[in-house]
Design a protein around this motif. Structure first.
Motif, PDB file in Angstrom:
ATOM      1  N   ASP A  79       1.561  41.095  40.295  1.00 41.90           N
ATOM      2  CA  ASP A  79       0.458  41.260  41.246  1.00 41.90           C
ATOM      3  C   ASP A  79       0.976  41.159  42.680  1.00 41.90           C
ATOM      4  O   ASP A  79       0.554  41.916  43.555  1.00 41.90           O
ATOM      5  N   ALA A  80       1.910  40.235  42.909  1.00 40.65           N
ATOM      6  CA  ALA A  80       2.500  40.105  44.243  1.00 40.65           C
ATOM      7  C   ALA A  80       3.268  41.375  44.616  1.00 40.65           C
ATOM      8  O   ALA A  80       3.265  41.787  45.779  1.00 40.65           O
ATOM      9  N   GLY A  81       3.910  41.989  43.636  1.00 41.88           N
ATOM     10  CA  GLY A  81       4.621  43.248  43.879  1.00 41.88           C
ATOM     11  C   GLY A  81       3.664  44.369  44.253  1.00 41.88           C
ATOM     12  O   GLY A  81       3.966  45.190  45.121  1.00 41.88           O
ATOM     13  N   GLN A  82       2.505  44.397  43.616  1.00 43.20           N
ATOM     14  CA  GLN A  82       1.485  45.401  43.956  1.00 43.20           C
ATOM     15  C   GLN A  82       1.027  45.221  45.404  1.00 43.20           C
ATOM     16  O   GLN A  82       0.884  46.196  46.141  1.00 43.20           O
ATOM     17  N   ARG A  83       0.793  43.969  45.804  1.00 38.03           N
ATOM     18  CA  ARG A  83       0.365  43.697  47.184  1.00 38.03           C
ATOM     19  C   ARG A  83       1.464  44.080  48.176  1.00 38.03           C
ATOM     20  O   ARG A  83       1.192  44.652  49.225  1.00 38.03           O
ATOM     21  N   MET A  84       2.704  43.776  47.828  1.00 39.74           N
ATOM     22  CA  MET A  84       3.824  44.121  48.700  1.00 39.74           C
ATOM     23  C   MET A  84       3.948  45.634  48.832  1.00 39.74           C
ATOM     24  O   MET A  84       4.189  46.142  49.933  1.00 39.74           O
ATOM     25  N   LEU A  85       3.764  46.358  47.747  1.00 41.63           N
ATOM     26  CA  LEU A  85       3.832  47.815  47.787  1.00 41.63           C
ATOM     27  C   LEU A  85       2.750  48.374  48.704  1.00 41.63           C
ATOM     28  O   LEU A  85       3.014  49.287  49.490  1.00 41.63           O
ATOM     29  N   ALA A  86       1.551  47.834  48.637  1.00 37.14           N
ATOM     30  CA  ALA A  86       0.468  48.285  49.521  1.00 37.14           C
ATOM     31  C   ALA A  86       0.863  48.066  50.982  1.00 37.14           C
ATOM     32  O   ALA A  86       0.654  48.946  51.832  1.00 37.14           O
ATOM     33  N   GLY A  87       1.470  46.928  51.272  1.00 35.94           N
ATOM     34  CA  GLY A  87       1.937  46.646  52.633  1.00 35.94           C
ATOM     35  C   GLY A  87       3.055  47.570  53.062  1.00 35.94           C
ATOM     36  O   GLY A  87       3.101  48.016  54.224  1.00 35.94           O
ATOM     37  N   GLU A  88       3.963  47.875  52.148  1.00 34.57           N
ATOM     38  CA  GLU A  88       5.065  48.796  52.443  1.00 34.57           C
ATOM     39  C   GLU A  88       4.529  50.186  52.763  1.00 34.57           C
ATOM     40  O   GLU A  88       5.029  50.856  53.665  1.00 34.57           O
ATOM     41  N   ARG A  89       3.516  50.618  52.030  1.00 36.93           N
ATOM     42  CA  ARG A  89       2.925  51.939  52.280  1.00 36.93           C
ATOM     43  C   ARG A  89       2.264  51.991  53.657  1.00 36.93           C
ATOM     44  O   ARG A  89       2.415  52.981  54.377  1.00 36.93           O
ATOM     45  N   THR A  90       1.552  50.944  54.015  1.00 30.97           N
ATOM     46  CA  THR A  90       0.907  50.885  55.328  1.00 30.97           C
ATOM     47  C   THR A  90       1.960  50.911  56.433  1.00 30.97           C
ATOM     48  O   THR A  90       1.840  51.661  57.404  1.00 30.97           O
ATOM     49  N   ALA A  91       2.988  50.089  56.282  1.00 31.11           N
ATOM     50  CA  ALA A  91       4.054  50.035  57.280  1.00 31.11           C
ATOM     51  C   ALA A  91       4.752  51.385  57.403  1.00 31.11           C
ATOM     52  O   ALA A  91       5.094  51.820  58.509  1.00 31.11           O
ATOM     53  N   TRP A  92       4.965  52.071  56.271  1.00 36.06           N
ATOM     54  CA  TRP A  92       5.615  53.382  56.292  1.00 36.06           C
ATOM     55  C   TRP A  92       4.762  54.397  57.045  1.00 36.06           C
ATOM     56  O   TRP A  92       5.268  55.176  57.849  1.00 36.06           O
ATOM     57  N   GLN A  93       3.469  54.397  56.806  1.00 37.89           N
ATOM     58  CA  GLN A  93       2.571  55.326  57.502  1.00 37.89           C
ATOM     59  C   GLN A  93       2.604  55.082  59.008  1.00 37.89           C
ATOM     60  O   GLN A  93       2.661  56.027  59.801  1.00 37.89           O
ATOM     61  N   GLU A  94       2.562  53.816  59.417  1.00 39.19           N
ATOM     62  CA  GLU A  94       2.616  53.490  60.841  1.00 39.19           C
ATOM     63  C   GLU A  94       3.943  53.936  61.448  1.00 39.19           C
ATOM     64  O   GLU A  94       3.982  54.486  62.544  1.00 39.19           O
ATOM     65  N   PHE A  95       5.024  53.699  60.723  1.00 36.82           N
ATOM     66  CA  PHE A  95       6.359  54.071  61.195  1.00 36.82           C
ATOM     67  C   PHE A  95       6.488  55.581  61.356  1.00 36.82           C
ATOM     68  O   PHE A  95       6.920  56.075  62.393  1.00 36.82           O
ATOM     69  N   THR A  96       6.084  56.328  60.330  1.00 35.48           N
ATOM     70  CA  THR A  96       6.232  57.785  60.397  1.00 35.48           C
ATOM     71  C   THR A  96       5.318  58.391  61.448  1.00 35.48           C
ATOM     72  O   THR A  96       5.691  59.375  62.097  1.00 35.48           O
ATOM     73  N   THR A  97       4.154  57.810  61.657  1.00 34.78           N
ATOM     74  CA  THR A  97       3.261  58.293  62.713  1.00 34.78           C
ATOM     75  C   THR A  97       3.896  58.074  64.081  1.00 34.78           C
ATOM     76  O   THR A  97       3.889  58.969  64.934  1.00 34.78           O
ATOM     77  N   ALA A  98       4.460  56.898  64.288  1.00 35.38           N
ATOM     78  CA  ALA A  98       5.090  56.591  65.577  1.00 35.38           C
ATOM     79  C   ALA A  98       6.304  57.484  65.835  1.00 35.38           C
ATOM     80  O   ALA A  98       6.452  58.044  66.930  1.00 35.38           O
ATOM     81  N   ILE A  99       7.154  57.642  64.851  1.00 38.71           N
ATOM     82  CA  ILE A  99       8.344  58.487  65.014  1.00 38.71           C
ATOM     83  C   ILE A  99       7.920  59.937  65.222  1.00 38.71           C
ATOM     84  O   ILE A  99       8.457  60.636  66.080  1.00 38.71           O
ATOM     85  N   GLY A 100       6.953  60.399  64.451  1.00 37.38           N
ATOM     86  CA  GLY A 100       6.451  61.758  64.603  1.00 37.38           C
ATOM     87  C   GLY A 100       5.895  62.006  65.996  1.00 37.38           C
ATOM     88  O   GLY A 100       6.071  63.081  66.570  1.00 37.38           O
ATOM     89  N   SER A 101       5.237  61.009  66.563  1.00 35.02           N
ATOM     90  CA  SER A 101       4.682  61.135  67.914  1.00 35.02           C
ATOM     91  C   SER A 101       5.768  61.287  68.962  1.00 35.02           C
ATOM     92  O   SER A 101       5.573  61.954  69.975  1.00 35.02           O
ATOM     93  N   VAL A 102       6.911  60.682  68.719  1.00 36.66           N
ATOM     94  CA  VAL A 102       8.029  60.795  69.663  1.00 36.66           C
ATOM     95  C   VAL A 102       8.767  62.111  69.470  1.00 36.66           C
ATOM     96  O   VAL A 102       9.053  62.827  70.431  1.00 36.66           O
TER      97      VAL A 102
END
Length: 116
Positions: A79-102
């Protein structure tokens, strides 16, 4: 693609390929390669220590299974791994949006686009 390119994202990749269900170590490697269209080729010397670390952190659970006369360790998300994966996905989306904007300022959201 070199292993260095996935540094910092390896945990998320491993958790994601284990999301559908348990896999043994080599199947994890194959799943990453298949899901990346062959672009990501991770070595056993990278994967197994990472799987063991994720298990120590409580994000994965493993058990030994026998296949014929061979034994292999199968890993699955906790269950902790599932929560971590959800956080990783959110962080990835934020990262790719920021890099894409640059890299592509014309496609950046209006609020982040430089004034002309």
């Amino acid at each position: 693609m070199k292993t260095d390119a996935v540094r910092g994202h390896l945990d998320g990749l491993l958790l994601a390929v284990l999301e559908p269900g348990p896999l043994h170590g080599y199947a994890v490697i194959t799943a990453v390669q298949d899901r990346s269209g062959g672009v990501l080729e991770l070595r056993t010397g990278t994967i197994y220590p990472a799987l063991n670390r994720l298990e120590r952190l409580g994000l994965l659970h493993s058990k030994w299974e026998s296949v014929g006369e061979r034994r292999r360790r199968c890993y699955e998300l906790t269950d902790a791994g599932q929560r971590m994966l959800a956080g990783e996905r959110t962080a990835w989306q934020e990262f790719t949006t920021a890099i894409g904007s640059v890299l592509n300022p014309d496609t950046a959201p209006a609020a982040t686009r430089p004034a002309t």
